[in-house]
Write an enzyme that holds these catalytic residues in place. Structure first.
Site, mmCIF file in Angstrom:
data_model
loop_
_atom_site.group_PDB
_atom_site.id
_atom_site.type_symbol
_atom_site.label_atom_id
_atom_site.label_comp_id
_atom_site.label_asym_id
_atom_site.label_seq_id
_atom_site.Cartn_x
_atom_site.Cartn_y
_atom_site.Cartn_z
ATOM 1 N N HIS A 99 -2.931 -0.537 -11.862
ATOM 2 C CA HIS A 99 -4.318 -1.000 -11.736
ATOM 3 C C HIS A 99 -4.944 -1.370 -13.078
ATOM 4 C CE1 HIS A 99 -4.423 -0.003 -7.541
ATOM 5 N NE2 HIS A 99 -4.314 1.302 -7.732
ATOM 6 N N ASP A 114 2.852 6.652 -2.311
ATOM 7 C CA ASP A 114 1.702 6.987 -1.485
ATOM 8 C C ASP A 114 1.675 6.187 -0.185
ATOM 9 O OD1 ASP A 114 1.282 4.706 -2.973
ATOM 10 O OD2 ASP A 114 -0.593 5.376 -3.877
#
Length: 297
Positions: free
Chosen positions: A120, A239
């Protein structure tokens, strides 16, 4: 035997009580890796700042270092900085670069078990637990060392917005991302094509796991049609597994092994380098990392 690179200082960054990106994530992974006799677990020296400047501004990196030296600060509520953050970030970058060096030097696959994660991070800001975009740094370093084409596969449940922003204008890079939609950080629509080199696969939660496996693979096939990479980099977030508190996908550890196996079959002479990204149930994260690393043997 698969080489896995890490650094002890990666354990020192502590975002605080209750934060999902906690040190126990990596500690659990390392315990599992140490118990596998077919894993060559090595430690790396911290990275110098110069390779990071290929993707981040000097002022931003100096700012992270200054916040860390002061012992407090943040890039939004989810990305806090403490006294160990800068040291941990350079340690993670050093392990990632060492994994890349192993792959480029030997032609063999490698994995970096690191934190904080990176996909990110933007050129001038951290976000989403990430401070340095390690996968984009590795692509830049690979080009500096003579690579001509790099495929980046991001299978984290969250879109790698920072990576896409950094490589979207690079015709020599193909970026493929499977991610939950709509979900944090709100990017990764199918229409986001960059210079024709971005292949986003946004999908809803709760689908059968085979649907996700096949969707990512179809995008990889499309991205590499008449285009063969010289290096494959994987933003290996876990995840997207069933039960993760920060996502709603249904993958299991075997699915990551399936993707690695398919990549190896399609590109038998191309080295793979995986970097640990998300995954917020430590035991499940360890299972996903182990499945990935074992599939790289």
């Amino acid at each position: 035997m698969t080489r896995v690179v890490t650094a002890a200082a990666c354990l020192d960054h502590d975002p605080g009580p209750g934060h999902p990106e906690r040190p126990s994530r990596l500690a659990t992974v390392l315990t599992a890796l140490q118990a596998d006799p077919m894993v060559e677990l090595v430690t790396a020296a911290p990275a110098p700042i110069e390779p990071l400047l290929a993707r981040h501004t000097r002022s931003y990196l100096d700012g992270v270092a200054a916040l860390s030296a002061a012992g407090h600060g943040d890039f939004g509520a989810d990305t806090p900085v403490d006294r160990a953050t800068w040291t941990a970030t350079l340690a993670a970058a050093g392990a990632a670069l060492a994994a890349l060096d192993h792959a480029l030097t030997t032609g063999r696959h490698a994995f970096a078990a690191i934190r904080p994660p990176g996909h990110h991070a933007l050129p001038e800001s951290g976000m989403g637990f990430c401070l340095v975009n390690h996968i984009a740094v590795l692509a830049a370093e690979a080009y500096r060392r003579g690579a001509e084409r790099v495929l980046i596969v991001d299978w984290d449940v969250h879109h790698g917005n920072g990576t896409q922003a950094m490589v979207a204008a690079e015709s020599s890079t193909r970026f493929v991302s499977l991610h939950q939609w709509p979900w944090y950080p709100g990017t990764g629509a199918t229409a986001e094509r960059g210079a024709g080199n971005c292949f986003n696969v946004p999908m809803p939660p709760g689908l059968p796991r085979a649907t996700y496996v096949d969707a990512l693979w179809a995008a990889i096939i499309a991205a590499t049609a008449a285009w063969t990479p010289g290096l494959i980099l994987i933003s290996a977030g876990f995840d997207a597994m069933h039960g993760d508190p920060l996502g709603g996908f249904t993958l299991e550890p075997a699915d990551y092994a399936t993707w690695v196996g398919r990549l190896r079959e399609r590109f038998p002479t191309v080295p793979l380098v995986g970097l640990m990204e998300g995954g917020y149930v430590p035991a499940r994260l360890a299972d996903g990392v182990l499945a990935t690393v074992r599939a790289m043997r």
